[in-house]
Design a protein around this motif. Structure first.
Motif, PDB file in Angstrom:
ATOM      1  N   HIS A  63       0.649  -1.511   0.238  1.00 36.17           N
ATOM      2  CA  HIS A  63      -0.023   0.036   0.052  1.00 36.17           C
ATOM      3  C   HIS A  63       1.008   0.988   0.272  1.00 36.17           C
ATOM      4  O   HIS A  63       1.374   1.443   0.899  1.00 36.17           O
ATOM      5  CB  HIS A  63      -1.072   0.307   1.245  1.00 36.17           C
ATOM      6  N   HIS A  65       0.942   5.254  -1.968  1.00 42.96           N
ATOM      7  CA  HIS A  65       0.514   6.181  -2.974  1.00 42.96           C
ATOM      8  C   HIS A  65       1.824   7.054  -3.716  1.00 42.96           C
ATOM      9  O   HIS A  65       2.096   8.669  -3.082  1.00 42.96           O
ATOM     10  CB  HIS A  65      -0.406   7.636  -1.774  1.00 42.96           C
ATOM     11  N   HIS A 193      -9.203   1.603   2.607  1.00 39.61           N
ATOM     12  CA  HIS A 193      -9.176   1.783   3.998  1.00 39.61           C
ATOM     13  C   HIS A 193      -9.767   1.512   4.872  1.00 39.61           C
ATOM     14  O   HIS A 193     -11.243   2.555   4.490  1.00 39.61           O
ATOM     15  CB  HIS A 193      -8.754   3.332   3.793  1.00 39.61           C
ATOM     16  N   HIS A 250      -5.290  -0.705   6.592  1.00 38.35           N
ATOM     17  CA  HIS A 250      -4.704   0.234   8.279  1.00 38.35           C
ATOM     18  C   HIS A 250      -5.957  -0.734   9.450  1.00 38.35           C
ATOM     19  O   HIS A 250      -4.456  -1.313   9.904  1.00 38.35           O
ATOM     20  CB  HIS A 250      -5.297   1.132   8.411  1.00 38.35           C
ATOM     21  N   ASP A 301       2.164   3.166   2.987  1.00 39.20           N
ATOM     22  CA  ASP A 301       1.499   4.832   2.264  1.00 39.20           C
ATOM     23  C   ASP A 301       2.200   5.007   2.195  1.00 39.20           C
ATOM     24  O   ASP A 301       3.390   4.718   1.768  1.00 39.20           O
ATOM     25  CB  ASP A 301       0.792   5.243   4.092  1.00 39.20           C
TER      26      ASP A 301
HETATM   27 ZN    ZN Z   1      -3.183   4.959   2.028  1.00 40.64          ZN
END
Ligand code: ZN
Length: 368
Positions: A63, A65, A193, A250, A301
Protein backbone atom coordinates in the motif's frame (compact mmCIF):
# COMPACT_ATOMS: atom_id res chain seq x y z
CA UNK A 1 23.26 -15.39 -20.04
CA UNK A 2 23.06 -17.76 -17.10
CA UNK A 3 24.40 -16.48 -13.80
CA UNK A 4 25.00 -18.29 -10.52
CA UNK A 5 24.47 -16.05 -7.49
CA UNK A 6 26.09 -17.04 -4.20
CA UNK A 7 25.03 -15.87 -0.72
CA UNK A 8 26.08 -17.03 2.74
CA UNK A 9 22.43 -17.65 3.60
CA UNK A 10 19.20 -17.72 1.62
CA UNK A 11 15.77 -17.46 3.25
CA UNK A 12 13.61 -18.70 0.41
CA UNK A 13 10.19 -18.25 2.14
CA UNK A 14 9.43 -21.68 0.70
CA UNK A 15 8.19 -23.74 3.71
CA UNK A 16 9.66 -26.96 2.24
CA UNK A 17 13.16 -25.50 2.23
CA UNK A 18 13.08 -22.22 4.14
CA UNK A 19 16.80 -21.76 4.82
CA UNK A 20 19.90 -22.62 2.80
CA UNK A 21 23.40 -21.99 4.19
CA UNK A 22 26.07 -21.24 1.59
CA UNK A 23 23.34 -21.08 -1.02
CA UNK A 24 23.09 -20.35 -4.69
CA UNK A 25 20.48 -19.14 -7.15
CA UNK A 26 20.80 -19.87 -10.85
CA UNK A 27 19.32 -17.08 -12.96
CA UNK A 28 18.58 -16.71 -16.65
CA UNK A 29 16.75 -13.78 -18.24
CA UNK A 30 15.50 -12.56 -14.88
CA UNK A 31 14.00 -15.90 -13.85
CA UNK A 32 15.15 -18.47 -11.30
CA UNK A 33 16.33 -21.73 -12.84
CA UNK A 34 17.44 -23.36 -9.58
CA UNK A 35 17.82 -22.65 -5.86
CA UNK A 36 19.96 -24.78 -3.59
CA UNK A 37 23.33 -25.28 -2.00
CA UNK A 38 26.16 -23.43 -3.72
CA UNK A 39 27.85 -26.68 -4.75
CA UNK A 40 24.73 -27.74 -6.68
CA UNK A 41 24.38 -24.39 -8.43
CA UNK A 42 28.01 -23.38 -9.05
CA UNK A 43 29.62 -24.18 -12.38
CA UNK A 44 26.43 -23.61 -14.39
CA UNK A 45 27.19 -20.05 -15.43
CA UNK A 46 29.05 -16.88 -14.60
CA UNK A 47 29.46 -16.61 -10.82
CA UNK A 48 28.59 -13.63 -8.65
CA UNK A 49 29.31 -13.85 -4.93
CA UNK A 50 27.19 -11.54 -2.77
CA UNK A 51 29.39 -12.34 0.23
CA UNK A 52 28.45 -12.86 3.90
CA UNK A 53 24.85 -11.75 3.56
CA UNK A 54 21.38 -13.22 4.05
CA UNK A 55 19.08 -12.73 1.09
CA UNK A 56 15.30 -12.95 1.10
CA UNK A 57 12.71 -12.59 -1.68
CA UNK A 58 12.28 -9.06 -3.06
CA UNK A 59 9.95 -7.11 -0.78
CA UNK A 60 6.38 -6.21 -1.73
CA UNK A 61 4.89 -2.91 -0.57
CA UNK A 62 1.14 -3.60 -0.44
CA UNK A 63 0.00 0.00 0.00
CA UNK A 64 1.57 3.21 -1.21
CA UNK A 65 0.45 6.49 -2.85
CA UNK A 66 3.29 7.48 -5.19
CA UNK A 67 1.32 10.54 -6.28
CA UNK A 68 2.13 12.10 -2.89
CA UNK A 69 5.89 11.58 -3.23
CA UNK A 70 6.56 15.32 -3.45
CA UNK A 71 5.07 15.90 0.01
CA UNK A 72 7.88 14.30 2.03
CA UNK A 73 8.27 16.30 5.25
CA UNK A 74 5.60 18.82 4.23
CA UNK A 75 2.54 17.53 6.11
CA UNK A 76 2.66 17.91 9.89
CA UNK A 77 1.62 14.83 11.86
CA UNK A 78 1.33 13.76 15.46
CA UNK A 79 -1.88 15.62 16.33
CA UNK A 80 -4.91 13.88 14.80
CA UNK A 81 -6.11 12.45 11.52
CA UNK A 82 -8.23 15.55 10.96
CA UNK A 83 -5.27 17.93 11.46
CA UNK A 84 -3.08 15.76 9.24
CA UNK A 85 -5.75 15.59 6.50
CA UNK A 86 -6.17 19.39 6.52
CA UNK A 87 -2.38 19.71 6.20
CA UNK A 88 -2.43 17.24 3.32
CA UNK A 89 -5.21 19.08 1.47
CA UNK A 90 -3.32 22.37 1.86
CA UNK A 91 -0.06 20.84 0.62
CA UNK A 92 -1.85 19.23 -2.35
CA UNK A 93 -3.35 22.59 -3.35
CA UNK A 94 0.09 24.17 -3.35
CA UNK A 95 1.89 21.70 -5.61
CA UNK A 96 1.58 18.61 -7.75
CA UNK A 97 3.89 15.66 -7.92
CA UNK A 98 6.77 15.75 -10.36
CA UNK A 99 8.16 12.73 -12.13
CA UNK A 100 11.54 13.44 -10.52
CA UNK A 101 10.08 13.30 -7.00
CA UNK A 102 8.26 10.07 -7.77
CA UNK A 103 11.36 8.53 -9.35
CA UNK A 104 13.44 9.47 -6.31
CA UNK A 105 10.91 7.80 -3.98
CA UNK A 106 10.80 4.60 -6.04
CA UNK A 107 14.60 4.51 -6.42
CA UNK A 108 15.01 4.72 -2.63
CA UNK A 109 12.45 1.97 -2.12
CA UNK A 110 14.21 -0.19 -4.72
CA UNK A 111 17.58 0.39 -3.04
CA UNK A 112 16.14 -0.86 0.26
CA UNK A 113 14.92 -4.12 -1.33
CA UNK A 114 11.42 -3.37 -2.63
CA UNK A 115 10.70 -5.14 -5.92
CA UNK A 116 6.95 -4.56 -6.21
CA UNK A 117 4.46 -1.91 -5.16
CA UNK A 118 0.67 -1.86 -4.97
CA UNK A 119 0.05 1.79 -5.66
CA UNK A 120 -3.16 3.72 -5.14
CA UNK A 121 -3.55 6.14 -8.05
CA UNK A 122 -5.96 9.02 -8.62
CA UNK A 123 -4.82 10.56 -11.89
CA UNK A 124 -1.10 10.18 -12.64
CA UNK A 125 -1.42 6.68 -14.12
CA UNK A 126 1.02 7.16 -16.95
CA UNK A 127 3.62 8.76 -14.69
CA UNK A 128 3.39 5.95 -12.11
CA UNK A 129 3.68 3.28 -14.78
CA UNK A 130 6.64 5.03 -16.45
CA UNK A 131 8.50 5.50 -13.16
CA UNK A 132 7.98 1.91 -12.00
CA UNK A 133 9.09 0.52 -15.37
CA UNK A 134 12.15 2.74 -15.56
CA UNK A 135 13.20 1.71 -12.04
CA UNK A 136 12.60 -1.99 -12.71
CA UNK A 137 9.96 -2.24 -9.98
CA UNK A 138 6.78 -4.24 -10.56
CA UNK A 139 3.46 -2.59 -9.84
CA UNK A 140 -0.21 -3.23 -9.33
CA UNK A 141 -2.23 -0.03 -9.65
CA UNK A 142 -5.47 0.56 -7.80
CA UNK A 143 -7.50 3.29 -9.45
CA UNK A 144 -9.08 4.83 -6.38
CA UNK A 145 -12.69 5.99 -6.42
CA UNK A 146 -14.54 8.12 -3.92
CA UNK A 147 -17.65 10.30 -3.96
CA UNK A 148 -20.69 9.64 -6.13
CA UNK A 149 -21.79 6.52 -8.01
CA UNK A 150 -21.85 8.20 -11.44
CA UNK A 151 -18.05 8.49 -11.37
CA UNK A 152 -17.48 4.76 -11.84
CA UNK A 153 -16.53 4.06 -15.48
CA UNK A 154 -14.80 0.69 -15.48
CA UNK A 155 -14.37 0.62 -19.24
CA UNK A 156 -12.00 3.57 -18.93
CA UNK A 157 -9.58 1.48 -16.88
CA UNK A 158 -6.47 0.30 -18.64
CA UNK A 159 -5.88 -3.42 -18.70
CA UNK A 160 -4.29 -5.04 -15.61
CA UNK A 161 -5.37 -2.25 -13.27
CA UNK A 162 -8.07 -2.60 -10.70
CA UNK A 163 -10.51 -0.08 -9.24
CA UNK A 164 -10.45 0.46 -5.49
CA UNK A 165 -12.48 2.40 -2.98
CA UNK A 166 -10.97 5.15 -0.86
CA UNK A 167 -13.04 4.60 2.30
CA UNK A 168 -16.63 4.09 3.37
CA UNK A 169 -16.78 7.60 4.87
CA UNK A 170 -15.86 9.21 1.54
CA UNK A 171 -17.48 6.93 -1.02
CA UNK A 172 -21.08 6.34 -1.97
CA UNK A 173 -21.98 2.89 -0.65
CA UNK A 174 -23.72 1.81 -3.84
CA UNK A 175 -20.57 2.77 -5.72
CA UNK A 176 -18.39 0.83 -3.26
CA UNK A 177 -20.54 -2.25 -3.68
CA UNK A 178 -20.58 -2.06 -7.47
CA UNK A 179 -16.79 -1.67 -7.61
CA UNK A 180 -16.31 -4.68 -5.36
CA UNK A 181 -18.73 -6.73 -7.48
CA UNK A 182 -16.89 -5.66 -10.64
CA UNK A 183 -13.55 -6.74 -9.13
CA UNK A 184 -14.96 -10.01 -7.79
CA UNK A 185 -16.45 -10.97 -11.15
CA UNK A 186 -12.97 -10.62 -12.69
CA UNK A 187 -11.07 -12.19 -9.77
CA UNK A 188 -9.23 -8.89 -9.24
CA UNK A 189 -7.90 -7.62 -5.93
CA UNK A 190 -9.85 -4.84 -4.25
CA UNK A 191 -8.44 -2.17 -1.94
CA UNK A 192 -10.20 -0.19 0.77
CA UNK A 193 -8.97 2.04 3.63
CA UNK A 194 -10.82 0.64 6.64
CA UNK A 195 -11.05 1.66 10.30
CA UNK A 196 -8.01 3.93 10.14
CA UNK A 197 -9.52 6.89 11.95
CA UNK A 198 -10.63 6.80 15.62
CA UNK A 199 -13.99 8.44 14.79
CA UNK A 200 -14.90 6.04 11.97
CA UNK A 201 -16.79 3.60 14.18
CA UNK A 202 -18.74 6.40 15.90
CA UNK A 203 -19.65 7.82 12.48
CA UNK A 204 -21.08 4.52 11.22
CA UNK A 205 -22.73 3.68 14.51
CA UNK A 206 -24.45 7.00 15.26
CA UNK A 207 -23.71 9.42 12.41
CA UNK A 208 -22.21 11.86 14.90
CA UNK A 209 -18.93 12.81 16.52
CA UNK A 210 -15.97 15.05 15.71
CA UNK A 211 -14.94 13.01 12.69
CA UNK A 212 -18.49 13.24 11.29
CA UNK A 213 -18.42 17.03 11.75
CA UNK A 214 -15.01 17.19 10.05
CA UNK A 215 -16.33 15.24 7.04
CA UNK A 216 -19.54 17.27 6.78
CA UNK A 217 -17.87 20.67 6.89
CA UNK A 218 -15.44 19.62 4.15
CA UNK A 219 -18.16 17.94 2.08
CA UNK A 220 -16.36 14.62 2.11
CA UNK A 221 -19.24 12.56 3.47
CA UNK A 222 -21.31 11.19 0.54
CA UNK A 223 -24.63 12.94 -0.02
CA UNK A 224 -27.53 11.16 1.66
CA UNK A 225 -25.22 9.38 4.12
CA UNK A 226 -27.19 7.46 6.75
CA UNK A 227 -25.40 5.76 9.63
CA UNK A 228 -25.97 1.99 9.37
CA UNK A 229 -25.58 1.54 13.14
CA UNK A 230 -22.60 -0.77 12.69
CA UNK A 231 -18.85 -0.66 13.24
CA UNK A 232 -16.74 0.12 10.18
CA UNK A 233 -15.65 -3.51 9.77
CA UNK A 234 -19.17 -4.88 10.23
CA UNK A 235 -20.52 -2.35 7.73
CA UNK A 236 -17.88 -3.35 5.16
CA UNK A 237 -18.89 -6.98 5.65
CA UNK A 238 -22.62 -6.12 5.28
CA UNK A 239 -21.88 -4.34 2.00
CA UNK A 240 -20.14 -7.46 0.69
CA UNK A 241 -16.73 -5.76 0.54
CA UNK A 242 -14.72 -8.28 2.55
CA UNK A 243 -13.47 -11.51 1.06
CA UNK A 244 -10.14 -13.15 0.28
CA UNK A 245 -9.47 -10.75 -2.61
CA UNK A 246 -9.91 -7.68 -0.41
CA UNK A 247 -6.96 -5.74 0.92
CA UNK A 248 -8.35 -3.91 3.95
CA UNK A 249 -5.81 -1.18 4.65
CA UNK A 250 -4.97 0.03 8.19
CA UNK A 251 -7.64 -1.75 10.33
CA UNK A 252 -6.47 0.14 13.42
CA UNK A 253 -9.83 0.49 15.14
CA UNK A 254 -11.13 -3.06 15.32
CA UNK A 255 -12.54 -4.53 18.53
CA UNK A 256 -12.59 -8.27 19.24
CA UNK A 257 -15.81 -8.79 17.27
CA UNK A 258 -14.45 -6.84 14.32
CA UNK A 259 -11.30 -8.96 14.28
CA UNK A 260 -13.47 -12.08 14.13
CA UNK A 261 -15.52 -10.57 11.29
CA UNK A 262 -12.40 -9.78 9.27
CA UNK A 263 -10.89 -13.21 9.99
CA UNK A 264 -14.08 -15.06 8.98
CA UNK A 265 -14.31 -13.07 5.73
CA UNK A 266 -10.86 -14.20 4.56
CA UNK A 267 -9.86 -10.59 3.84
CA UNK A 268 -6.18 -9.62 3.98
CA UNK A 269 -5.23 -6.75 6.20
CA UNK A 270 -2.52 -4.34 5.11
CA UNK A 271 -0.87 -2.71 8.12
CA UNK A 272 0.84 0.69 7.89
CA UNK A 273 2.24 1.07 11.42
CA UNK A 274 4.58 4.02 10.85
CA UNK A 275 1.90 6.06 9.08
CA UNK A 276 -0.57 5.32 11.88
CA UNK A 277 1.91 6.55 14.48
CA UNK A 278 2.90 9.63 12.49
CA UNK A 279 -0.70 10.70 11.97
CA UNK A 280 -1.65 9.85 15.54
CA UNK A 281 -4.45 7.34 14.96
CA UNK A 282 -3.02 4.58 17.17
CA UNK A 283 -1.71 1.04 16.65
CA UNK A 284 -3.59 -1.77 14.92
CA UNK A 285 -4.45 -4.83 17.07
CA UNK A 286 -1.71 -6.84 15.37
CA UNK A 287 -1.44 -9.60 17.99
CA UNK A 288 -5.22 -10.18 17.90
CA UNK A 289 -5.21 -10.26 14.09
CA UNK A 290 -2.36 -12.80 14.15
CA UNK A 291 -4.17 -14.92 16.76
CA UNK A 292 -7.30 -14.91 14.59
CA UNK A 293 -5.26 -16.09 11.59
CA UNK A 294 -5.79 -13.00 9.43
CA UNK A 295 -3.21 -12.89 6.60
CA UNK A 296 -1.25 -9.68 7.13
CA UNK A 297 0.54 -7.53 4.57
CA UNK A 298 2.56 -4.40 5.05
CA UNK A 299 2.49 -1.03 3.31
CA UNK A 300 4.35 2.18 3.86
CA UNK A 301 1.49 4.49 2.86
CA UNK A 302 2.77 7.71 1.28
CA UNK A 303 5.62 10.13 1.92
CA UNK A 304 2.95 12.52 3.22
CA UNK A 305 2.79 10.35 6.36
CA UNK A 306 6.12 8.48 6.55
CA UNK A 307 9.69 9.71 6.03
CA UNK A 308 10.65 6.87 3.64
CA UNK A 309 9.21 4.02 1.58
CA UNK A 310 11.64 1.61 3.27
CA UNK A 311 9.85 -1.64 4.15
CA UNK A 312 12.58 -2.64 6.61
CA UNK A 313 11.63 0.39 8.69
CA UNK A 314 8.02 -0.73 8.45
CA UNK A 315 8.96 -4.26 9.55
CA UNK A 316 10.86 -2.88 12.56
CA UNK A 317 7.74 -0.95 13.55
CA UNK A 318 5.39 -3.90 13.15
CA UNK A 319 7.73 -6.31 14.91
CA UNK A 320 7.05 -4.50 18.19
CA UNK A 321 3.32 -5.17 17.74
CA UNK A 322 3.60 -8.84 16.72
CA UNK A 323 3.19 -11.67 19.26
CA UNK A 324 6.46 -12.42 21.09
CA UNK A 325 6.39 -15.92 19.56
CA UNK A 326 6.52 -14.56 15.99
CA UNK A 327 9.54 -15.82 14.06
CA UNK A 328 11.57 -14.08 11.37
CA UNK A 329 9.68 -16.25 8.83
CA UNK A 330 6.35 -14.97 10.27
CA UNK A 331 7.58 -11.40 9.98
CA UNK A 332 8.90 -11.75 6.43
CA UNK A 333 5.58 -13.23 5.30
CA UNK A 334 4.08 -9.72 5.61
CA UNK A 335 6.27 -8.42 2.79
CA UNK A 336 6.64 -11.55 0.64
CA UNK A 337 4.20 -14.48 0.50
CA UNK A 338 1.11 -12.76 1.90
CA UNK A 339 1.04 -9.71 -0.38
CA UNK A 340 2.01 -11.89 -3.37
CA UNK A 341 -1.10 -13.99 -2.77
CA UNK A 342 -3.28 -10.95 -2.00
CA UNK A 343 -2.30 -9.28 -5.28
CA UNK A 344 -2.45 -12.46 -7.35
CA UNK A 345 1.25 -12.26 -8.29
CA UNK A 346 2.54 -15.34 -6.44
CA UNK A 347 3.52 -17.06 -9.69
CA UNK A 348 6.23 -14.39 -10.01
CA UNK A 349 6.94 -13.00 -6.54
CA UNK A 350 6.80 -13.86 -2.84
CA UNK A 351 9.44 -16.58 -2.57
CA UNK A 352 12.73 -17.62 -4.13
CA UNK A 353 11.63 -20.63 -6.14
CA UNK A 354 12.16 -22.09 -9.61
CA UNK A 355 10.29 -20.14 -12.30
CA UNK A 356 9.81 -16.98 -10.26
CA UNK A 357 11.45 -13.63 -10.90
CA UNK A 358 15.02 -13.41 -9.65
CA UNK A 359 14.50 -10.50 -7.27
CA UNK A 360 15.85 -10.46 -3.77
CA UNK A 361 16.67 -8.17 -0.86
CA UNK A 362 19.51 -8.27 1.66
CA UNK A 363 18.35 -8.83 5.23
CA UNK A 364 19.66 -6.04 7.52
CA UNK A 365 21.88 -7.22 10.39
CA UNK A 366 19.43 -6.18 13.11
CA UNK A 367 16.65 -8.29 11.54
CA UNK A 368 18.60 -11.57 11.64
ZN1 ZN B 1 -3.47 5.03 2.01
Amino acid sequence: MTEAIRAARILTMNPQCPEIRDGGILVREGRILAVGGWREVAGNGACRDLGPVTIVPGLINAHVHLELSHLAGRVPGGRSFEAWADGLFAAMRESRVTEAAMARAVAEARASGTCYMADVVGREFDMVRRVLESQGVGGFLFNEFSGRAREFCPRSLPRDWSPGVHALYSTDHTLARSIKEWCASRCLPFSLHLAEVPGENELFQSGGGEFADFLRTRRILPKGFAAPGLSAARFARELGLLDERTLAVHCVHLDENDVEIVAASGARVCLCPRSNRQIGVGDAPVAALCAAGVPLCLGTDSLASVPSLDLWQELRAVRALMPSTASLFDLLELVTRNPARALGIDADYGSLAVGKRAVWAVLPDDMQ
